[in-house]
Motif scaffolding. Structure first.
Motif, mmCIF file in Angstrom:
data_model
loop_
_atom_site.group_PDB
_atom_site.id
_atom_site.type_symbol
_atom_site.label_atom_id
_atom_site.label_comp_id
_atom_site.label_asym_id
_atom_site.label_seq_id
_atom_site.Cartn_x
_atom_site.Cartn_y
_atom_site.Cartn_z
ATOM 1 N N ALA A 109 -8.913 -0.924 -9.710
ATOM 2 C CA ALA A 109 -8.253 -2.153 -9.264
ATOM 3 C C ALA A 109 -7.526 -2.813 -10.432
ATOM 4 N N ARG A 131 -0.598 -7.492 -10.136
ATOM 5 C CA ARG A 131 -0.144 -6.346 -9.347
ATOM 6 C C ARG A 131 1.374 -6.360 -9.194
ATOM 7 N N ALA A 175 -9.399 7.197 0.205
ATOM 8 C CA ALA A 175 -8.712 5.971 0.599
ATOM 9 C C ALA A 175 -8.924 5.754 2.091
ATOM 10 N N ASN A 188 -3.368 -0.153 4.300
ATOM 11 C CA ASN A 188 -3.732 1.217 3.945
ATOM 12 C C ASN A 188 -2.493 2.079 3.702
ATOM 13 N N ARG A 238 -1.315 1.354 0.208
ATOM 14 C CA ARG A 238 -2.177 2.028 -0.776
ATOM 15 C C ARG A 238 -1.855 3.512 -0.849
ATOM 16 N N PHE A 250 1.233 4.082 -2.822
ATOM 17 C CA PHE A 250 0.981 3.955 -4.255
ATOM 18 C C PHE A 250 0.420 5.256 -4.808
ATOM 19 N N TRP A 251 -0.613 5.785 -4.158
ATOM 20 C CA TRP A 251 -1.237 7.012 -4.648
ATOM 21 C C TRP A 251 -0.265 8.177 -4.621
#
Length: 186
Positions: A80, A86, A115, A123, A126, A129-130
């Motif tokens: 995090a 962020r 995730a 979600n 996220r 991002f990954w």
């Protein structure tokens, strides 16, 4: 952008007190309790990573190693960035620092994470991002008996020749192995 990086292999309460607000902010539900995290470090199955901007905690992560030498993988259990920081590229920078440390110190083959797999806006952000960080999502969706939401494994291959042998189930066996070790009584 400057982010100093540290990795703890033993519990340091002062460092944890700096990183804990980031952990609690990012993972208000379902996070491992402090005694479990402490036990992971005490038993040498986990690491606590911190990212600092001018001595102030900006990022945190909890990782663990699975597999034998030559086939070792790093499980990124939690990561995090402090909420007010962020969107500035710190997440990718911090992940790269963790990756470089893991390759240098443990010769890992890949990084694995899980995730949330429910299809919603948070979600999806996220997952994006990954993906931007190079992770490959798997098709297999895992449902744990102790948490209500389903999870998807993602993998970042780091060594030539690393290959996923299935739709992601084997990655969850790695993740589950770390979870079982973390919660196992001594």
């Amino acid at each position: 952008m400057d982010l100093s990086f540290t990795t703890l292999s033993h519990w340091d309460q002062n460092k944890w007190n700096q990183l804990k607000p980031i952990y609690e902010e990012a993972f208000p539900h379902g996070a491992k309790p402090e005694p479990i995290l402490r036990g992971m470090l005490d038993r040498k199955i986990g690491f606590l990573h911190g990212g600092y901007k001018e001595e102030e905690a900006a990022a945190m992560a909890v990782t663990g190693l699975v597999g034998q030498a030559g086939e070792r993988k790093l499980i990124l259990d939690y990561m995090a960035i402090r909420q007010d920081l962020r969107g500035q590229g710190l997440g990718k920078l911090f992940l790269n620092q963790i990756r470089d440390w893991a390759v240098r110190e443990h010769n890992i083959q890949a990084i694995i994470l899980e995730a949330e797999a429910e299809d919603n806006e948070i979600n999806q952000a996220r997952l994006q991002f990954w993906r931007r960080c190079g992770f490959i999502p798997t098709d297999y969706v895992h449902t744990y008996i102790w948490v209500p939401e389903p999870y998807r494994a993602l993998v970042l291959p780091l060594k030539p020749g690393f290959e996923r042998r299935d739709d992601g189930e084997s990655l969850f066996r790695c993740i589950t192995a770390l979870h079982e070790q973390a919660y196992r009584k001594r």
